[in-house]
Design a protein around this motif. Structure first.
Motif, PDB file in Angstrom:
ATOM      1  N   LEU A 141       1.106  69.235  69.385  1.00 31.06           N
ATOM      2  CA  LEU A 141       0.175  69.952  70.237  1.00 31.06           C
ATOM      3  C   LEU A 141       0.078  69.269  71.601  1.00 31.06           C
ATOM      4  O   LEU A 141       0.504  68.120  71.758  1.00 31.06           O
ATOM      5  CB  LEU A 141      -1.203  70.005  69.571  1.00 31.06           C
ATOM      6  N   PRO A 142      -0.497  69.930  72.601  1.00 31.14           N
ATOM      7  CA  PRO A 142      -0.688  69.284  73.909  1.00 31.14           C
ATOM      8  C   PRO A 142      -1.460  67.975  73.768  1.00 31.14           C
ATOM      9  O   PRO A 142      -2.304  67.831  72.881  1.00 31.14           O
ATOM     10  CB  PRO A 142      -1.493  70.323  74.698  1.00 31.14           C
ATOM     11  N   HIS A 143      -1.195  67.024  74.656  1.00 33.94           N
ATOM     12  CA  HIS A 143      -1.811  65.694  74.525  1.00 33.94           C
ATOM     13  C   HIS A 143      -3.325  65.751  74.618  1.00 33.94           C
ATOM     14  O   HIS A 143      -4.030  64.921  74.035  1.00 33.94           O
ATOM     15  CB  HIS A 143      -1.253  64.743  75.593  1.00 33.94           C
ATOM     16  N   ASP A 144      -3.858  66.747  75.362  1.00 32.25           N
ATOM     17  CA  ASP A 144      -5.311  66.858  75.470  1.00 32.25           C
ATOM     18  C   ASP A 144      -5.881  67.888  74.498  1.00 32.25           C
ATOM     19  O   ASP A 144      -7.035  68.315  74.641  1.00 32.25           O
ATOM     20  CB  ASP A 144      -5.731  67.201  76.901  1.00 32.25           C
ATOM     21  N   ALA A 145      -5.103  68.259  73.499  1.00 36.24           N
ATOM     22  CA  ALA A 145      -5.578  69.226  72.502  1.00 36.24           C
ATOM     23  C   ALA A 145      -6.859  68.767  71.811  1.00 36.24           C
ATOM     24  O   ALA A 145      -7.749  69.600  71.567  1.00 36.24           O
ATOM     25  CB  ALA A 145      -4.487  69.498  71.475  1.00 36.24           C
ATOM     26  N   PRO A 146      -7.011  67.464  71.455  1.00 36.27           N
ATOM     27  CA  PRO A 146      -8.265  67.065  70.811  1.00 36.27           C
ATOM     28  C   PRO A 146      -9.508  67.407  71.628  1.00 36.27           C
ATOM     29  O   PRO A 146     -10.499  67.906  71.085  1.00 36.27           O
ATOM     30  CB  PRO A 146      -8.100  65.553  70.639  1.00 36.27           C
ATOM     31  N   LEU A 147      -9.456  67.158  72.942  1.00 43.96           N
ATOM     32  CA  LEU A 147     -10.629  67.449  73.772  1.00 43.96           C
ATOM     33  C   LEU A 147     -10.832  68.952  73.915  1.00 43.96           C
ATOM     34  O   LEU A 147     -11.970  69.438  73.931  1.00 43.96           O
ATOM     35  CB  LEU A 147     -10.484  66.794  75.146  1.00 43.96           C
ATOM     36  N   GLN A 148      -9.745  69.714  74.026  1.00 39.34           N
ATOM     37  CA  GLN A 148      -9.871  71.168  74.116  1.00 39.34           C
ATOM     38  C   GLN A 148     -10.494  71.736  72.839  1.00 39.34           C
ATOM     39  O   GLN A 148     -11.392  72.583  72.891  1.00 39.34           O
ATOM     40  CB  GLN A 148      -8.504  71.814  74.357  1.00 39.34           C
ATOM     41  N   ILE A 149     -10.016  71.267  71.683  1.00 40.72           N
ATOM     42  CA  ILE A 149     -10.561  71.727  70.404  1.00 40.72           C
ATOM     43  C   ILE A 149     -12.024  71.315  70.282  1.00 40.72           C
ATOM     44  O   ILE A 149     -12.897  72.115  69.900  1.00 40.72           O
ATOM     45  CB  ILE A 149      -9.743  71.140  69.239  1.00 40.72           C
ATOM     46  N   PHE A 150     -12.292  70.051  70.593  1.00 42.15           N
ATOM     47  CA  PHE A 150     -13.641  69.495  70.507  1.00 42.15           C
ATOM     48  C   PHE A 150     -14.609  70.300  71.375  1.00 42.15           C
ATOM     49  O   PHE A 150     -15.684  70.723  70.926  1.00 42.15           O
ATOM     50  CB  PHE A 150     -13.600  68.038  70.966  1.00 42.15           C
TER      51      PHE A 150
END
Length: 373
Positions: free
Chosen positions: A333-342
């Motif tokens: 997934l994109p590297h900033d996926a955790p923040l986007q999901i969060f």
């Protein structure tokens, strides 16, 4: 941070073992397995000392207030969620169990106390781009133009909340029909990640009175538009101690790839550094969201080794930030996926708290203890 044995804790407390265990189950004293003997537990010394101080007499109000800010006693009432007995409860329901099947829309219905899941596919996006930057811009625009929340009927506010999440989802997951998690998987062209994304969004939708949720409630207490509460939550979420904590796994993963998991973790611990993305102060045993999310995809072998070595060497288990990092690695997934999901998931929880705070009609306005000249 220091840890002591049960015998030491009981000596300091001067109580029976049952009282110690009760304080642990209520989240007042953190506990973890003893790395030298997993059959025994260690207890956070700071928590034990704080309880003793409380028992020894009434403390000044300023001392009580100062302690409540950082992982202390509850500071306000809520019917939305709590962490108790090692479980995350949302409206009385076990969040980890609910996340096995629930969509973000269904979590919104639960959190907002509405009879049917809202439709978050109704908002067309005027943005030509997707991602966090246009999402921040869109929420800021709504915060600046929408009506204040104060003195408006709850049904109208729920419609506002639906509009805000729809606009946010459109800038993160793109437009189109269907639940948010399917749109997000399609947008990232990762259909195999659909189920894991659904679970992650459900698990991250709410987590009691964390920093971003408190920021959202403060904004709501002023009567500001609901979008302003989401904007306040986003601002707090962007910090490395909160929403971007999973990014701290990058260096550990890189070192583990080069040196092996055990060596990489040992080097961190020898330097006195905390192990990133392990442990959570509010859970007795482990952050229950992590195993719930990790069960939805094939965890990469390196992350399995890190989880095992980290637990064996520190006594702590992986938390939700670890699970998000593993999800990114598993599905590229994109590297900033955790923040986007969060951010997308938590917007639903922020709005639940904004609605609850608006109903109280109370302004959150603490006083500061002046230490200047």
């Amino acid at each position: 941070m220091s840890w002591i044995s049960a015998e030491q804790a009981l000596e300091v407390l001067g109580t029976k073992p049952q009282t110690l265990y009760a304080n642990v189950s209520r989240g007042r004293i953190a506990a973890r397995p003893d790395p030298a003997d997993p059959r025994r537990s260690l207890y956070r010394a700071e928590d034990v000392e704080r309880l003793v101080a409380r028992r020894n007499g009434r403390r000044p109000a300023q001392a009580v207030a100062a302690e409540t800010i950082a992982w202390g006693e509850p500071v306000m009432e809520t019917a939305i969620s709590t962490i108790a007995g090692g479980r995350l409860l949302i409206r009385g329901q076990d969040a980890a169990e609910r996340a096995k099947t629930a969509t973000l829309e269904e979590m919104a219905a639960l959190l907002w106390s509405v009879p049917f899941p809202p439709d978050f596919a109704a908002e067309p996006s005027s943005e030509s781009e997707t991602g966090l930057l246009p999402a921040y811009r869109r929420i800021a625009e709504l915060a600046a133009t929408e009506m204040p929340a104060i003195s408006r009927h709850r049904s109208v506010l729920v419609a506002d909340a639906t509009h805000v999440v729809s606009a946010f989802a459109a800038t993160i997951a793109g437009t189109g029909p269907g639940p948010v998690h399917t749109r997000l998987a399609a947008h990232w062209q990762r259909p195999a990640a659909t189920e894991a994304l659904r679970c992650a969004l459900a698990l991250l939708s709410e987590h009691e009175l964390n920093a971003s949720t408190f920021a959202a409630r403060v904004a709501a207490s002023t009567g500001a538009p609901l979008a302003a509460s989401v904007l306040a939550g986003l601002a707090a979420l962007s910090g490395p101690l909160h929403g971007t904590a999973s990014l701290s796994m990058s260096a550990l993963v890189r070192d583990a790839e080069q040196q092996g998991a055990e060596t990489a973790i040992a080097n961190l611990l020898r330097q006195g550094q905390a192990l990133p993305c392990f442990g959570h102060r509010l859970y007795v045993e482990e952050d229950v969201r992590a195993p719930a999310l990790l069960a939805t995809f094939d965890v990469p072998p390196l992350f399995k080794k890190l989880a095992e070595a980290g637990h064996a060497m520190s006594g702590e288990k992986p938390n939700i930030d670890f699970a998000l990092s593993a999800l990114v690695a598993a599905h590229d997934l994109p590297h900033d996926a955790p923040l986007q999901i969060f951010a997308l998931a938590r917007s639903v929880g922020w709005l639940a708290h904004a609605l609850e705070q608006t109903e109280t009609g109370a302004l959150i306005r603490p006083r500061a203890r002046y230490t200047g000249v």
